[in-house]
Design a protein around this motif. Structure first.
Motif, PDB file in Angstrom:
ATOM      1  N   ARG A  59       0.899  -1.039  -0.294  1.00  0.00           N
ATOM      2  CA  ARG A  59       0.196   0.058  -0.105  1.00  0.00           C
ATOM      3  C   ARG A  59       0.876   1.193   0.034  1.00  0.00           C
ATOM      4  O   ARG A  59       0.454   2.172  -0.843  1.00  0.00           O
ATOM      5  N   ALA A  60       1.928   1.182   0.830  1.00  0.00           N
ATOM      6  CA  ALA A  60       2.700   2.505   0.810  1.00  0.00           C
ATOM      7  C   ALA A  60       3.537   2.499  -0.674  1.00  0.00           C
ATOM      8  O   ALA A  60       3.814   3.948  -1.114  1.00  0.00           O
ATOM      9  N   VAL A  61       3.680   1.714  -1.292  1.00  0.00           N
ATOM     10  CA  VAL A  61       4.558   1.709  -2.674  1.00  0.00           C
ATOM     11  C   VAL A  61       3.385   2.417  -3.539  1.00  0.00           C
ATOM     12  O   VAL A  61       3.646   3.345  -4.283  1.00  0.00           O
ATOM     13  N   ARG A  62       2.124   1.810  -3.620  1.00  0.00           N
ATOM     14  CA  ARG A  62       1.232   2.314  -4.427  1.00  0.00           C
ATOM     15  C   ARG A  62       0.677   3.786  -4.110  1.00  0.00           C
ATOM     16  O   ARG A  62       0.775   4.429  -5.152  1.00  0.00           O
ATOM     17  N   ALA A  63       0.808   4.017  -2.680  1.00  0.00           N
ATOM     18  CA  ALA A  63       0.612   5.552  -2.426  1.00  0.00           C
ATOM     19  C   ALA A  63       1.584   6.640  -2.802  1.00  0.00           C
ATOM     20  O   ALA A  63       1.096   7.590  -3.194  1.00  0.00           O
ATOM     21  N   ALA A  64       2.937   6.000  -2.702  1.00  0.00           N
ATOM     22  CA  ALA A  64       4.047   6.818  -3.192  1.00  0.00           C
ATOM     23  C   ALA A  64       3.895   7.262  -4.850  1.00  0.00           C
ATOM     24  O   ALA A  64       4.266   8.200  -5.154  1.00  0.00           O
ATOM     25  N   LEU A  65       3.682   6.045  -5.418  1.00  0.00           N
ATOM     26  CA  LEU A  65       3.648   6.051  -6.824  1.00  0.00           C
ATOM     27  C   LEU A  65       2.514   6.974  -7.493  1.00  0.00           C
ATOM     28  O   LEU A  65       2.642   7.872  -8.285  1.00  0.00           O
ATOM     29  N   ARG A  66       1.556   7.147  -6.436  1.00  0.00           N
ATOM     30  CA  ARG A  66       0.308   8.166  -6.765  1.00  0.00           C
ATOM     31  C   ARG A  66       0.611   9.497  -6.644  1.00  0.00           C
ATOM     32  O   ARG A  66       0.256  10.312  -7.259  1.00  0.00           O
ATOM     33  N   ARG A  67       1.233   9.677  -5.392  1.00  0.00           N
ATOM     34  CA  ARG A  67       1.790  11.106  -4.969  1.00  0.00           C
ATOM     35  C   ARG A  67       2.777  11.560  -5.717  1.00  0.00           C
ATOM     36  O   ARG A  67       2.777  12.801  -6.163  1.00  0.00           O
ATOM     37  N   ARG A  68       3.928  10.860  -6.085  1.00  0.00           N
ATOM     38  CA  ARG A  68       4.845  11.505  -6.941  1.00  0.00           C
ATOM     39  C   ARG A  68       5.057  10.194  -8.113  1.00  0.00           C
ATOM     40  O   ARG A  68       6.069   9.352  -8.075  1.00  0.00           O
ATOM     41  N   PRO A  69       4.117  10.444  -9.315  1.00  0.00           N
ATOM     42  CA  PRO A  69       4.208   9.524 -10.309  1.00  0.00           C
ATOM     43  C   PRO A  69       5.632   9.745 -11.160  1.00  0.00           C
ATOM     44  O   PRO A  69       6.147  10.743 -11.110  1.00  0.00           O
ATOM     45  N   ARG A  70       6.255   8.567 -11.509  1.00  0.00           N
ATOM     46  CA  ARG A  70       7.249   8.661 -12.406  1.00  0.00           C
ATOM     47  C   ARG A  70       7.067   8.571 -13.938  1.00  0.00           C
ATOM     48  O   ARG A  70       6.676   7.583 -14.502  1.00  0.00           O
ATOM     49  N   ARG A  71       7.066   9.737 -14.375  1.00  0.00           N
ATOM     50  CA  ARG A  71       6.471  10.097 -15.605  1.00  0.00           C
ATOM     51  C   ARG A  71       7.480   9.468 -16.851  1.00  0.00           C
ATOM     52  O   ARG A  71       6.827   8.997 -17.710  1.00  0.00           O
TER      53      ARG A  71
END
Length: 438
Positions: free
Chosen positions: A62-74
């Motif tokens: 869940r933390a990994v998914r939340a971090a990717l949503r907050r700071r997507p790697r474009r």
């Protein structure tokens, strides 16, 4: 009123933890890293390690998914598919891949695919959702299911196009696969066309469409064409002349055919998808030309933003030149001084060859004749930040060649296919061989 822990309590807690000999990394990590602290740490983890981090526990996932949503790697990854020379016994030769993570700036060595999974000779399929390697045979067209080409399966085995092709442009636009040009002239039936175009519908077969425009017919092969695929079209640019057009597979029609001319001195062209502004598609057109004798580099690389409909340069847009120190690394100076003879200069112009792969966020420019020189990452302006900007490229960044790539390409028959694709957690797990949750 605050609550504090005494020294005796802390010492007692440490003794309790020390008496747990079977405590593994996951349980210890769960004790100290959770909530916002865990997400803050995960944001700084290289992408290659995210797949393993997501498998520590459900909370870490869940933390990994939340971090990717907050700071997507474009930015997309650069994936280099390598093929070494065939073995003496007639085997398929070395087949492996290396992937560059633009967020952490590191290369990931991808394990070699099983011999039965990917044939020794692969082709590239440009895709609006990412490039894939594919294999064409008399029995059909097999497209890799992941960006690294490591899985034994494929997206869906397709029948071979009705026209036998030796050097076609393959592109995936939505759920449609397009085969353009590259037909084998010796195998053409009476009245056959080497510039033939076919479209494969999902769940259907191949449908023959109008062939390539006349301006592209003499160069109707992947060797001579730079291609870009978006959600709606396939764009083609002739590498040396700059003639361009686009094909809409949904409506089975070609767009305008135009000779791109931002700079008449450009000797080689490349095209990649650009920003999507509203409902309008844009392209990024790259051109390379020889520099003046007094210039800091031997080759100048420039970028222009082009309207996807008209293939004209967008209003108020200007060219954006790659920094000289980067273009010099892509096209280094020869050990022998250039001759002033016009014939030799013309020969040098023909030897220039630029390669491009990318998507709406950015991509990579490389020396197609010498991919071992490295590549240059370019990042496009985001739509919300592009207002008032006169160029499409926000920044340039050097990407060195992976050591394993250089070793393979140094061999006489070493071959590389450079692709570009977004990479997700599941695809990373396949590449690094991460284990499931404990």
């Amino acid at each position: 009123m605050g609550v504090s822990a005494g020294a005796h309590d802390l010492k007692h807690r440490r003794h309790q933890e020390a008496r747990v000999p079977d405590a593994d990394g996951a349980s210890l990590a769960a004790m100290y890293l959770y909530g916002d602290v865990l997400e803050s740490v995960v944001e700084r983890v290289p992408a290659a390690d995210l797949a393993a981090a997501a498998r520590v526990s459900r909370e870490w996932l869940r933390a990994v998914r939340a971090a990717l949503r907050r700071r997507p790697r474009r930015l997309p990854w650069l994936v280099v598919h390598l093929q070494g020379p065939r073995s003496v016994g007639g085997g398929g030769g070395l087949r492996c891949a290396a992937a560059y993570d633009p967020c952490s700036g590191v290369w990931l060595a991808v394990p070699a695919a099983p011999r039965h999974a990917t044939p020794s000779h692969v082709r590239l399929l440009r895709g609006s959702r990412g490039d894939r390697v594919c294999a064409l045979s008399l029995s059909g067209l097999a497209v890799a299911a992941d960006p690294f080409g490591t899985t034994a399966g494929c997206v869906a085995p397709l029948d071979a196009p009705t026209v036998w092709r030796v050097d076609p442009v393959f592109a995936a636009v939505g759920d449609r696969v397009v085969a353009l040009g590259g037909a084998c002239r010796l195998a053409l039936a009476d009245g056959g066309d080497a510039a033939a175009v076919e479209v494969h519908e999902a769940g259907g077969g191949w449908t023959t469409c109008d062939p390539m425009p006349d301006a592209l017919r003499d160069s109707a092969a992947a060797t001579w064409l730079s291609a870009a695929a978006t959600d709606q079209r396939v764009y083609l640019v002739e590498r040396t002349t700059g003639w361009a057009s686009w094909f809409d597979p949904a409506n089975r029609r070609w767009g305008p055919t135009r000779r791109l001319g931002p700079d008449a001195a450009v000797a080689t062209w490349g095209v990649a998808p650009g920003r999507v502004v509203g409902a309008e598609e844009r392209l990024v057109l790259f051109g390379a030309k020889r520099a003046d004798k007094e210039a800091e580099c031997t080759v100048v690389v420039q970028a222009w933003e082009v309207d996807g409909d008209t293939l004209e340069q967008t209003p108020s847009a200007s060219s954006d030149a790659m920094p000289p120190e980067l273009s010099e690394r892509l096209f280094p100076r020869d050990d022998i001084d250039d001759d002033d003879d016009d014939d030799e200069e013309e020969l040098d112009d023909r030897s220039l060859s630029i390669g491009v792969c990318g998507n709406a966020a950015g991509g990579y420019v490389y020396n197609a004749a010498e991919p071992a020189n490295g590549a240059v990452l370019y990042e496009l302006w985001e739509e919300g930040k592009a207002k008032g900007s006169t160029t499409a490229v926000a920044r340039w960044y050097w990407v060195p060649c992976a050591p394993a790539d250089a070793a393979v390409l140094a061999q006489p028959l070493g071959r590389a296919i450079l692709a570009c694709s977004p990479v997700g957690l599941d695809e990373l797990a396949l590449a690094v061989g991460a284990r499931g949750p404990r």
